[in-house]
Design an enzyme around this catalytic site. Sequence first.
Site, short mmCIF file in Angstrom:
data_model
loop_
_atom_site.label_atom_id
_atom_site.label_comp_id
_atom_site.label_asym_id
_atom_site.label_seq_id
_atom_site.Cartn_x
_atom_site.Cartn_y
_atom_site.Cartn_z
N HIS A 229 -117.81 -45.34 8.53
CA HIS A 229 -118.96 -45.68 7.70
C HIS A 229 -120.30 -45.45 8.41
O HIS A 229 -121.17 -44.78 7.87
CB HIS A 229 -118.90 -47.09 7.11
N TYR A 233 -124.12 -43.25 7.87
CA TYR A 233 -125.50 -43.67 8.10
C TYR A 233 -126.18 -42.86 9.19
O TYR A 233 -127.41 -42.72 9.20
CB TYR A 233 -125.57 -45.19 8.33
N HIS A 380 -118.24 -38.37 -5.15
CA HIS A 380 -119.25 -39.29 -4.61
C HIS A 380 -119.77 -38.82 -3.26
O HIS A 380 -120.97 -38.73 -3.05
CB HIS A 380 -118.68 -40.70 -4.47
N PHE A 381 -118.87 -38.48 -2.34
CA PHE A 381 -119.44 -38.16 -1.03
C PHE A 381 -120.07 -36.77 -0.99
O PHE A 381 -120.94 -36.52 -0.17
CB PHE A 381 -118.50 -38.47 0.14
N HIS A 382 -119.65 -35.88 -1.91
CA HIS A 382 -120.36 -34.59 -1.92
C HIS A 382 -121.80 -34.75 -2.43
O HIS A 382 -122.71 -34.13 -1.91
CB HIS A 382 -119.61 -33.54 -2.73
N ARG A 443 -107.15 -37.15 -4.99
CA ARG A 443 -107.76 -36.32 -3.95
C ARG A 443 -106.70 -35.94 -2.93
O ARG A 443 -105.58 -36.43 -2.98
CB ARG A 443 -108.93 -37.06 -3.29
N ARG A 444 -107.07 -35.05 -2.01
CA ARG A 444 -106.21 -34.68 -0.88
C ARG A 444 -104.79 -34.34 -1.33
O ARG A 444 -103.82 -34.82 -0.74
CB ARG A 444 -106.14 -35.83 0.12
C1 HEM Z 1 -120.38 -25.60 0.30
C2 HEM Z 1 -119.86 -26.13 -0.72
C3 HEM Z 1 -118.72 -27.09 -0.73
C4 HEM Z 1 -117.59 -26.97 -1.49
C5 HEM Z 1 -117.28 -25.85 -2.46
C6 HEM Z 1 -116.75 -28.10 -1.20
C7 HEM Z 1 -115.52 -28.35 -1.80
C8 HEM Z 1 -114.64 -29.33 -1.43
C9 HEM Z 1 -113.35 -29.57 -2.01
C10 HEM Z 1 -112.78 -28.80 -3.21
C11 HEM Z 1 -112.75 -30.58 -1.33
C12 HEM Z 1 -111.32 -31.03 -1.51
C13 HEM Z 1 -111.04 -32.33 -2.13
C14 HEM Z 1 -109.58 -32.70 -2.12
O1 HEM Z 1 -108.71 -31.88 -2.37
O2 HEM Z 1 -109.32 -33.88 -1.87
C15 HEM Z 1 -113.67 -31.00 -0.30
C16 HEM Z 1 -113.44 -32.01 0.61
C17 HEM Z 1 -114.36 -32.44 1.54
N1 HEM Z 1 -115.64 -31.96 1.74
FE1 HEM Z 1 -116.51 -30.43 0.75
N2 HEM Z 1 -117.37 -28.88 -0.27
C18 HEM Z 1 -118.58 -28.31 0.04
C19 HEM Z 1 -119.54 -28.80 0.92
C20 HEM Z 1 -119.37 -29.90 1.73
C21 HEM Z 1 -120.37 -30.43 2.60
C22 HEM Z 1 -121.80 -29.90 2.74
C23 HEM Z 1 -119.80 -31.48 3.24
C24 HEM Z 1 -120.38 -32.41 4.29
C25 HEM Z 1 -121.41 -32.16 5.01
C26 HEM Z 1 -118.43 -31.59 2.79
C27 HEM Z 1 -117.52 -32.53 3.23
C28 HEM Z 1 -116.23 -32.68 2.75
C29 HEM Z 1 -115.30 -33.68 3.23
C30 HEM Z 1 -115.57 -34.70 4.33
C31 HEM Z 1 -114.14 -33.53 2.48
C32 HEM Z 1 -112.92 -34.43 2.53
C33 HEM Z 1 -111.83 -33.93 3.33
C34 HEM Z 1 -110.68 -34.90 3.27
O3 HEM Z 1 -110.42 -35.53 2.23
O4 HEM Z 1 -110.04 -35.02 4.31
N3 HEM Z 1 -118.20 -30.63 1.86
N4 HEM Z 1 -114.81 -30.23 -0.38
CU LIG Z 2 -118.71 -46.43 3.72
#
Ligand code: HEM
Ligand SMILES: [Cu+2]
Length: 555
Positions: A229, A233, A380-382, A443-444
């Site tokens: 968390h 921040y 939410h986190f995106h 998710r995941r």
């Molecule tokens: C550039 C465009 C981006 C696309 C197209 C994208 C797309 C995605 C997708 C489709 C997932 C998978 C969700 C799942 O299957 O559970 C994901 C997970 C994630 N993304 Fe992105 N994302 C982008 C940018 C970012 C950025 C800028 C960040 C953070 C700075 C980020 C951080 C994460 C994180 C932390 C996860 C989770 C991984 C997990 O569950 O272990 N993403 N993203």
């Molecule tokens: Cu948190």
Amino acid sequence: MATQSTPGGIPQTIELSRAQGDLLVLTHIYTATAALIVGALFGLLQGFSRANFIVMPPWFDYYRMLTAHGVLMALVFTTFFITGLMTFSTYRTIPRVRSVRLGWSGYTVMLVGTLMAAIEILAGNASVLYTFYAPLKASPFFYLGAALLIVGTWLVGLDILLNVVWFKRQNPGTKIPLPAHGSVFTFVMWFIATLGVVAEVLILLPWSLGITKGVDVELTRMLFWYFGHPLVYFWIMGAYLIWYNVVPTAYGGRVFSDSLTRLAFLILLLLSTPVGLHHQFLDPGVSAGWKWLHTVLTYGVAIPSFMTMFALFASFELAARRAGKRGFIETVRWLPWGDPVFSGAALGMILFIGGGFGGLINASYSMDILVHNTMWIVGHFHITVGGPVALTFIGAAYKLVPTLTGRRLFAPKFALVQTYLWFIGMVLMSLSMHWAGILGSPRRTSDVTYFGAAGAETWHGQMVAASIGGTILFISVVMFAIVAVGTYLANERTSEREEFAFAETEDQAMPTPLVLDMVGRWGAVAIALAVIAYAGPIYEQLSVPHYLAPGMRTW
Ligand code: HEM
Ligand SMILES: [Cu+2]
């Protein structure tokens, strides 16, 4: 060393130190950019996988890619940008003859750690997702790499701290320059928060090496979220540093209040850590009382965000009034929407409103049950990290890279369009993800049919929309890369170098109480709060038997 003065009155030795510092910062920023580009490619492919357009091959499966994306984006891109940004803010506001050796050591350790972890992930030895808690197990090199990345950030933080200590010794009774204050408070928070992830690694590494036989799954989760968390921040403090100190320069404005800004960073230092259990609302083995305490504090940590919103809008309004503008509409229209530094940050602020609403739902114990582990959370986190954080950083890079390279920004109109495209892509992707989550999309999960469960097609349309948003985002990242690299390669160094100035404070603001600058004392209070919030839950974990037997499957 001879200390001659340049025409500007700055001694040459200080000027030389500044140039050395700039190179260090530039290296951080370009490393962050590289992580963003590779991470975005994986993001795009994930979007296509989730929309069932492609299926990842067994030699590079979905979870390997998801780990690479999560680690590169959440841990590498953000961290390198923030270490660079805060080094810059400290060095520039505390000009002195300094050695950049500690700074470079930090960078090098961070880079070595990142490369170790990245190689292991790409090789398929660490498909443990960016949270990497047990029972998923990675190769020892992955854990070592993660630990080195953190240790490297400690060296950068120490460098910042030492500079601030030097400043305080030289100027007793003077307040720390505002950007350096934000930086040092951020890093004190970071020192406290990263202890959790280092403790997690100290448990996982011997397990991965086969030295320990079992592992307490819940404990590793708790230690991760103790860090996970405040990690958020850490990003937000990076964005706030830019919003308070840099963005006003885009519209000729000032920092609304010096004291308010310091107070916001102070509250973030105190309350970022003792709230991590809100990520474990649905975990067994954690008593409801502790979850409740963390919920209350979670609402508390929203306060500095409200303060920030108020202060930023006040800064907009005061500057607009000075320019003879009145009312909401005139003020909004007057703001420099054609400047990518402003549009990046301001569009990020708009996205943050969506992130804030979603966050209140997630933080509400009972509503969280509906959205837990669904695509809602990913949406939410995106919108939160991809909005206020990434888009603000991208916008700020359009000012930082020209400053640091001494070159004009390459294709500024292209850069401007890039920020708007990112906004559109992020709105489309994250809203679709929120919606799919409400419909039940997990998710995941690599199998988008959810193992053939009836009803999986209900969220197919939303996931297709999310993949279109992801494609727009990817195009936007490529445009950012073209501008960042183009500025370096295509544009000559200019002789009329633009001076970088942080925003001044409004004159009529009240004098700043020096108590807001007491880094050491507030750090001690923050540690005490973290201990109060976590001693009980950790004791609870340790007093129940370990959950996992040896021989658990390795990914
Ligand atoms: C550039 C465009 C981006 C696309 C197209 C994208 C797309 C995605 C997708 C489709 C997932 C998978 C969700 C799942 O299957 O559970 C994901 C997970 C994630 N993304 Fe992105 N994302 C982008 C940018 C970012 C950025 C800028 C960040 C953070 C700075 C980020 C951080 C994460 C994180 C932390 C996860 C989770 C991984 C997990 O569950 O272990 N993403 N993203
Ligand atoms: Cu948190």
